[in-house]
Motif scaffolding. Structure first.
Motif, PDB file in Angstrom:
ATOM      1  N   ARG A  97       0.779  -0.974  -0.089  1.00  0.00           N
ATOM      2  CA  ARG A  97      -0.184   0.151   0.012  1.00  0.00           C
ATOM      3  C   ARG A  97       0.853   1.279   0.013  1.00  0.00           C
ATOM      4  O   ARG A  97       0.500   2.312  -0.750  1.00  0.00           O
ATOM      5  N   ASP A  98       2.008   1.230   0.836  1.00  0.00           N
ATOM      6  CA  ASP A  98       2.758   2.364   0.716  1.00  0.00           C
ATOM      7  C   ASP A  98       3.418   2.520  -0.455  1.00  0.00           C
ATOM      8  O   ASP A  98       3.641   3.924  -1.120  1.00  0.00           O
ATOM      9  N   ALA A  99       4.020   1.351  -1.248  1.00  0.00           N
ATOM     10  CA  ALA A  99       4.567   1.682  -2.289  1.00  0.00           C
ATOM     11  C   ALA A  99       3.611   2.091  -3.364  1.00  0.00           C
ATOM     12  O   ALA A  99       4.055   3.051  -4.323  1.00  0.00           O
ATOM     13  N   ASN A 100       2.380   1.779  -3.422  1.00  0.00           N
ATOM     14  CA  ASN A 100       1.408   2.291  -4.447  1.00  0.00           C
ATOM     15  C   ASN A 100       1.505   3.953  -4.188  1.00  0.00           C
ATOM     16  O   ASN A 100       1.488   4.621  -5.180  1.00  0.00           O
ATOM     17  N   ARG A 101       1.239   4.156  -3.089  1.00  0.00           N
ATOM     18  CA  ARG A 101       1.162   5.824  -2.541  1.00  0.00           C
ATOM     19  C   ARG A 101       2.464   6.549  -3.243  1.00  0.00           C
ATOM     20  O   ARG A 101       2.478   7.642  -3.752  1.00  0.00           O
ATOM     21  N   ARG A 102       3.648   5.930  -2.918  1.00  0.00           N
ATOM     22  CA  ARG A 102       4.865   6.535  -3.316  1.00  0.00           C
ATOM     23  C   ARG A 102       4.964   6.715  -4.777  1.00  0.00           C
ATOM     24  O   ARG A 102       5.510   7.800  -5.308  1.00  0.00           O
ATOM     25  N   VAL A 103       4.601   5.704  -5.379  1.00  0.00           N
ATOM     26  CA  VAL A 103       4.602   5.750  -7.002  1.00  0.00           C
ATOM     27  C   VAL A 103       3.814   6.665  -7.542  1.00  0.00           C
ATOM     28  O   VAL A 103       4.033   7.379  -8.625  1.00  0.00           O
TER      29      VAL A 103
END
Length: 322
Positions: A97-103
């Motif tokens: 979930r965090d990776a998705n937000r960052r990208v």
């Protein structure tokens, strides 16, 4: 390349169409010298096009790399993590979930840089005049470039800023006015319009490029921060069975692209400045031509009135003799 040819025609017309008005007391522009400089002008315009194209291509590459990382994150999301038991507090779903937000933030930042080049940065209140950096480079809307921008803005100011122009030239001495006329072939009032136009275009360019550079720098920060996420880091470093980077690993080159982008934006700013300089020369030459025509028309009208007056006097005298 169509837009570049349009710019070529504009400059060629400028070089070949300078008006010589020595008989009216206006300065004579050296067409031969201007023709010698035509090659360097075309080089400047070609450089402007190439720099803009390079910046946009780099942004596209960066966006594509971020999308490939996003695809890797999506693939990780598609795994049925609910049926996998994790030890302690570790849960990879949080990282996903965090990776998705960052990208997503990286893609948004890339779009911000692109929008800085394609959003209108020059506007004239109460008119349809508007220009983006893409327009100024001849790569935006049809029939728009730095030359038309200067002409449109100057015309707008001439129609809507007469009081400001009158106040600005009120303190100009006769000697200063003659010096401006001798050097540029135009009145102090028109010279003020030309200077204001050039300054407005330059300021718009400086502000837009500065915003794009700031956004690119922020994107570098965001990317470094995104790499701290395990999923993003894995997407950038994953290799296939042959040891070659996978689609997701193209993100390894993104930092180099970002650094290149900063330099390319700086080069684009320099090329735009040079183009504004060319547009200012053309604007001054056009003004000089128009003023020379107006002076010539006044002179012809005076001669016509004198001839008519002389003819009338002779006719009256002849009538009296009869």
């Amino acid at each position: 390349m169509k837009k570049v040819r349009t710019l070529f025609v504009a400059v060629a017309i400028f070089a070949l169409g300078i008006y010589s008005a020595e008989s009216q007391g206006y300065p004579v522009f050296d067409n031969a010298n201007l023709m010698q400089n035509l090659s360097s002008w075309m080089t400047s315009i070609d450089t402007l096009y190439a720099n803009y194209d390079m910046v946009m291509n780099t942004i596209t590459q960066i966006e594509n790399q971020y999308r490939s990382i996003q695809q890797a994150v999506e693939r990780a999301k598609s795994i049925d993590w609910d049926n996998i038991r994790f030890d302690g507090d570790f849960d990879i779903r949080n990282d996903i979930r965090d990776a998705n937000r960052r990208v997503n933030r990286l893609l948004t930042q890339a779009r911000t840089v692109r929008n800085a080049l394609t959003t209108n940065v020059i506007r004239a209140p109460g008119s349809n005049i508007s220009y983006s950096l893409a327009d100024l480079c001849g790569m935006g809307d049809e029939n728009k470039d730095v030359f038309t921008a200067a002409a449109d803005l100057c015309g707008y100011m001439s129609d809507n800023m007469k009081s400001a122009a009158d106040a600005a030239v009120k303190g100009v001495t006769a000697e200063q006015g003659m010096a401006i006329m001798a050097k540029y072939g135009i009145s102090p009032r028109n010279f003020w319009f030309a200077v204001q136009t050039e300054n407005q275009v330059k300021t718009a360019i400086e502000n837009a490029i500065a915003f794009a550079e700031e956004s690119a720098q922020q994107m570098e920060v965001e990317e470094e921060d995104a790499k701290t996420n395990a999923i993003v880091s894995a997407a950038m470093e994953t290799l296939d069975s042959d040891g070659n980077p996978t689609e997701g690993a193209v993100g390894q080159a993104s930092m180099m692209l970002l650094r290149n982008l900063s330099g390319q934006l700086s080069d684009l700013k320099i090329a735009l400045r040079q183009a504004v300089g060319l547009s200012s020369k053309k604007m001054l030459a056009d003004m000089s031509k128009e003023e020379a025509k107006a002076a010539s028309k006044v002179e012809r009208e005076k001669i016509s009135e004198s001839v008519s007056s002389d003819y009338g006097a002779r006719f009256s005298a002849g009538m009296e003799m009869n």
